[in-house]
Design a protein around this motif. Structure first.
Motif, PDB file in Angstrom:
ATOM      1  N   LYS A  85       0.838  -1.212   0.000  1.00 26.07           N
ATOM      2  CA  LYS A  85       0.000   0.000   0.000  1.00 26.07           C
ATOM      3  C   LYS A  85       0.868   1.255   0.000  1.00 26.07           C
ATOM      4  CE  LYS A  85      -3.981  -1.957   2.454  1.00 26.07           C
ATOM      5  NZ  LYS A  85      -4.741  -1.934   3.734  1.00 26.07           N
ATOM      6  N   LYS A  86       1.915   1.225   0.811  1.00 29.77           N
ATOM      7  CA  LYS A  86       2.817   2.374   0.875  1.00 29.77           C
ATOM      8  C   LYS A  86       3.493   2.623  -0.471  1.00 29.77           C
ATOM      9  CE  LYS A  86       2.765   3.921   5.190  1.00 29.77           C
ATOM     10  NZ  LYS A  86       2.449   5.341   5.498  1.00 29.77           N
ATOM     11  N   LEU A  87       3.891   1.545  -1.143  1.00 28.73           N
ATOM     12  CA  LEU A  87       4.551   1.667  -2.439  1.00 28.73           C
ATOM     13  C   LEU A  87       3.621   2.309  -3.469  1.00 28.73           C
ATOM     14  CD1 LEU A  87       6.361  -1.797  -2.666  1.00 28.73           C
ATOM     15  CD2 LEU A  87       7.437   0.419  -2.249  1.00 28.73           C
ATOM     16  N   LEU A 120      10.453   6.117   4.681  1.00 32.89           N
ATOM     17  CA  LEU A 120      11.081   5.198   5.626  1.00 32.89           C
ATOM     18  C   LEU A 120      10.705   5.558   7.062  1.00 32.89           C
ATOM     19  CD1 LEU A 120      14.504   3.607   5.684  1.00 32.89           C
ATOM     20  CD2 LEU A 120      14.076   5.280   7.463  1.00 32.89           C
ATOM     21  N   LYS A 121      10.729   6.839   7.381  1.00 36.30           N
ATOM     22  CA  LYS A 121      10.393   7.262   8.742  1.00 36.30           C
ATOM     23  C   LYS A 121       8.953   6.910   9.076  1.00 36.30           C
ATOM     24  CE  LYS A 121      10.697  11.173  11.875  1.00 36.30           C
ATOM     25  NZ  LYS A 121      10.347  12.573  12.029  1.00 36.30           N
ATOM     26  N   GLU A 122       8.036   7.111   8.134  1.00 38.91           N
ATOM     27  CA  GLU A 122       6.627   6.768   8.350  1.00 38.91           C
ATOM     28  C   GLU A 122       6.476   5.275   8.652  1.00 38.91           C
ATOM     29  OE1 GLU A 122       4.426   7.803   4.890  1.00 38.91           O
ATOM     30  OE2 GLU A 122       4.518   9.970   5.252  1.00 38.91           O
ATOM     31  N   VAL A 123       7.161   4.453   7.857  1.00 39.40           N
ATOM     32  CA  VAL A 123       7.061   3.003   8.016  1.00 39.40           C
ATOM     33  C   VAL A 123       7.601   2.572   9.373  1.00 39.40           C
ATOM     34  CG1 VAL A 123       7.908   0.774   7.158  1.00 39.40           C
ATOM     35  CG2 VAL A 123       7.108   2.511   5.540  1.00 39.40           C
ATOM     36  N   TYR A 124       8.795   3.047   9.728  1.00 35.85           N
ATOM     37  CA  TYR A 124       9.386   2.651  11.001  1.00 35.85           C
ATOM     38  C   TYR A 124       8.502   3.066  12.180  1.00 35.85           C
ATOM     39  CZ  TYR A 124      13.858   1.277   8.877  1.00 35.85           C
ATOM     40  OH  TYR A 124      14.845   0.651   8.152  1.00 35.85           O
ATOM     41  N   GLU A 125       7.931   4.261  12.106  1.00 37.54           N
ATOM     42  CA  GLU A 125       7.076   4.727  13.201  1.00 37.54           C
ATOM     43  C   GLU A 125       5.810   3.885  13.305  1.00 37.54           C
ATOM     44  OE1 GLU A 125       6.458   8.916  12.759  1.00 37.54           O
ATOM     45  OE2 GLU A 125       8.440   9.424  13.577  1.00 37.54           O
TER      46      GLU A 125
END
Length: 634
Positions: A281-283, A403-408
């Motif tokens: 979804k993020k991709l 990347l920051k969104e995913v890690y959080e």
């Protein structure tokens, strides 16, 4: 690290000056472990006979702590040699959080846990004696004669492999002498807190055809408080071992018949698919198109890309016929370029972002395999961005935000970054590397990111940013990467038509957020100790009945929940309810709904959350609606 001075010897001293003399009377005298002279580490005894920028290294610096750990390795080698004169010493480097030394014992003998206690006591004696570390330069002939005379045949072999142009240095502490480049602290008394951890087998030079040695691992820290914190962290890490938790939760297993490859069980595959779906979804939201490439490719493609020369020992080769050899892909990048090359591309098509959950295999030594953390077969959340040089900064910014969104979302908020520049073995000219490093540094600085330098750790085709996350018990895990590559598009003849109507090679940005799904799942298991947030939990809810008269009502609720997308199971076994609660708590199920005759009569459920004793009563309709809203995947 303390910047002392720009030392101009010609104005202050007629002759050379040692570090000890330089710091005489200085407030740093008793804090100093070593010096860094014009960027090079050296002992405090080193002679400075030229103008130099001198920095003081203290135990508070990571470099100072590494030196103390190196000291501890030599102290351990001295202790072993004094206790067991027949043992040969080989090599003893520092490693993350500690050190080790390899020893050659007589055939069939090994160190016991009691031996470690004895060695520790002897080390304490050596530390208390506060022997000075004395650096000496020897001739090759003197060094060989010395170690041969002591029966240290491994040291003689090491010396024989050192280039003749290189100086041979040894360090002396009391009566003990060891071959070593250094540097070391002034004396053994600087080591304040250490512990020997374990004994393991290790082949000489890492070659299974050579003798098996005994490796003693140790850890050393600045003080006893730091040492205790580390030991406590290890205890907590052992409790969180993803292999043990995965067994309780029935997630996966690995067996000898398929070493380094994962058998995903139903619950584990649910978790795997939740993560894959989330990333997908993020991709899509961030402009990536997903592709799928073959798992096998010919030797010729890997030769063109440069991987055959640089990576062949880690590749699984198929077909002994030299003319028809193929390799299972260890990475996806050369195959993604084949997709790029299928059409004539224009500058208007750039940036072009293609992603793949690419299954790769790398031929690692069996000794390095460790659960999900190090496997032979793995799936990368891999993507490549084909762009112009002018687009590098903007694409780097976008990736860092993603990347920051995913890690959080996965519960990691503490992120650090390393900039890794050119390795010693690499493809491409220095001019191309200068260009790539400058472009990536500029991009990193424009994003406002803080980073540390990680010299020589870039990929063989380009520099990279490494993204390191910190888990709940303070451990660092390097997961995400972004690499700028000018080399591979040239090697594989990727091109686009520029604004000038001419062909140009695109820049290729290699990027991954999770790294590999397998390892990231292992990190998640340990980070949460298996107690996943609801959206990640493989089984989100178990409905447990108290008596068989409640089964029909439980199954009715199960069907309603499944229609809402809830990961639910029903426990209709004849076991007592307290047993069911313990069982599903061990399996880390976040929510338990308990149904007895009273709940059936009132059309209710009793809700119990993992780790809590109290139960909450709710109408079934309200509980179903509330839960279905909570479990929606991010």
């Amino acid at each position: 690290m303390i910047n002392v001075t720009l030392l101009d010897r010609t104005q202050q001293y007629e002759n050379e000056i040692s570090g000890f003399e330089l710091l005489k009377g200085s407030e740093f005298k008793n804090k100093a472990i070593a010096l860094k002279v014009n960027g090079n580490l050296c002992d405090l005894s080193c002679a400075i006979n030229y103008d130099a920028k001198v920095e003081v290294i203290t135990v508070q610096d990571q470099e100072g702590l590494d030196i103390l750990r190196h000291d501890a390795a030599h102290i351990m080698a001295q202790a072993v040699k004094e206790l067991f004169p027949e043992v040969q010493i080989t090599i003893g480097p520092t490693i993350e959080d500690g050190f080790y030394y390899d020893f050659a014992l007589e055939l069939g003998k090994s160190f016991s846990s009691e031996d470690l206690v004895t060695i520790e006591r002897k080390m304490q004696e050596i530390i208390k004696s506060n022997y000075k570390f004395i650096r000496e330069i020897w001739t090759r002939e003197d060094a060989i004669n010395f170690f041969q005379g002591r029966g240290e045949n491994y040291k003689v072999e090491i010396i024989s492999n050192i280039p003749e142009s290189e100086k041979l240095t040894v360090y002396r502490q009391g009566s003990f002498v060891d071959l070593c480049r250094g540097p070391h602290s002034p004396s053994t008394g600087r080591v304040k807190a250490f512990k020997l951890m374990k004994v393991a087998g290790a082949y000489w030079r890492g070659d299974s055809n050579k003798p098996m040695l005994q490796r003693i691992y140790g850890t050393a820290w600045r003080d006893k408080n730091e040492l205790q914190e580390y030991l406590t962290r290890l205890e907590e890490a052992e409790k969180r071992d993803h292999r043990k938790i995965a067994k309780d939760m029935d997630l996966f297993h690995i067996q000898d018949e398929a070493k380094g490859q994962v058998f995903w069980h139903e619950n584990g595959l649910v978790l795997y698919h939740v993560i894959e779906s989330y990333i997908r979804k993020k991709l899509r939201k961030n402009g990536y198109n997903e592709v799928k490439t073959p798992i096998l490719a010919s030797k010729e493609l890997w030769e063109k890309s440069g991987h055959w020369d640089k990576f062949r020992e880690n590749m699984f080769i198929i077909n002994e016929d030299q003319e028809k050899q193929m390799a299972i892909k260890p990475m996806n990048c050369p195959l993604h370029i084949q997709i790029f090359n299928q059409k004539t591309r224009s500058y208007r098509d750039l940036p072009m972002r293609i992603a793949e959950f690419g299954t790769c295999h790398r031929n690692e030594s069996s000794g390095s395999l460790h659960g999900l953390m190090r496997v032979l077969g793995f799936t990368q959340d891999d993507a490549h961005i084909f762009c112009t040089e002018e687009q590098i900064t903007e694409e780097t910014k976008k990736f860092c935000i993603l990347l920051k969104e995913v890690y959080e979302d996965f519960g990691f908020k503490d992120i650090s970054i390393k900039f890794s520049d050119r390795p010693s073995i690499r493809a491409g000219s220095d001019e191309v590397w200068d260009k790539a490093e400058a472009a990536l540094l500029c991009a990193a600085e424009d994003t406002g990111l803080d980073y540390t330098l990680n010299p020589g750790e870039g990929a063989f085709y380009g520099p990279k940013l490494e993204f390191v996350l910190k888990d709940t018990i303070g451990r660092d895990w390097q997961c995400g990467t972004l690499q700028v590559d000018f080399v591979l598009p040239q090697r594989l003849d990727a091109s686009y038509i520029g604004t000038d109507g001419q062909k140009h090679h695109p820049v290729m940005i290699h990027r991954a957020i999770l790294g590999t799904l397998e390892r990231f799942i292992g990190i998640l298991i340990e980070h949460y100790a298996g107690k996943f947030p609801l959206w990640l939990a493989p089984v989100q809810l178990v409905i447990a009945t108290i008596t068989h008269e409640c089964n029909e009502y439980a199954l009715e609720i199960e069907q309603r929940l499944k229609q809402k997308g809830v990961g639910v199971e029903v426990d209709l076994t004849n076991e007592k309810i307290n047993y069911k609660i313990r069982l599903h708590s061990l399996k880390k199920v976040p929510i338990l709904w308990i149904i007895g005759k009273n709940e059936v009569l009132k059309k209710e459920v009793s809700i119990r959350y993992l780790g809590k004793i109290d139960q909450i009563s709710s109408s079934a309709d309200e509980a179903i609606q509330s839960l279905s809203e909570l479990v929606i995947c991010k």
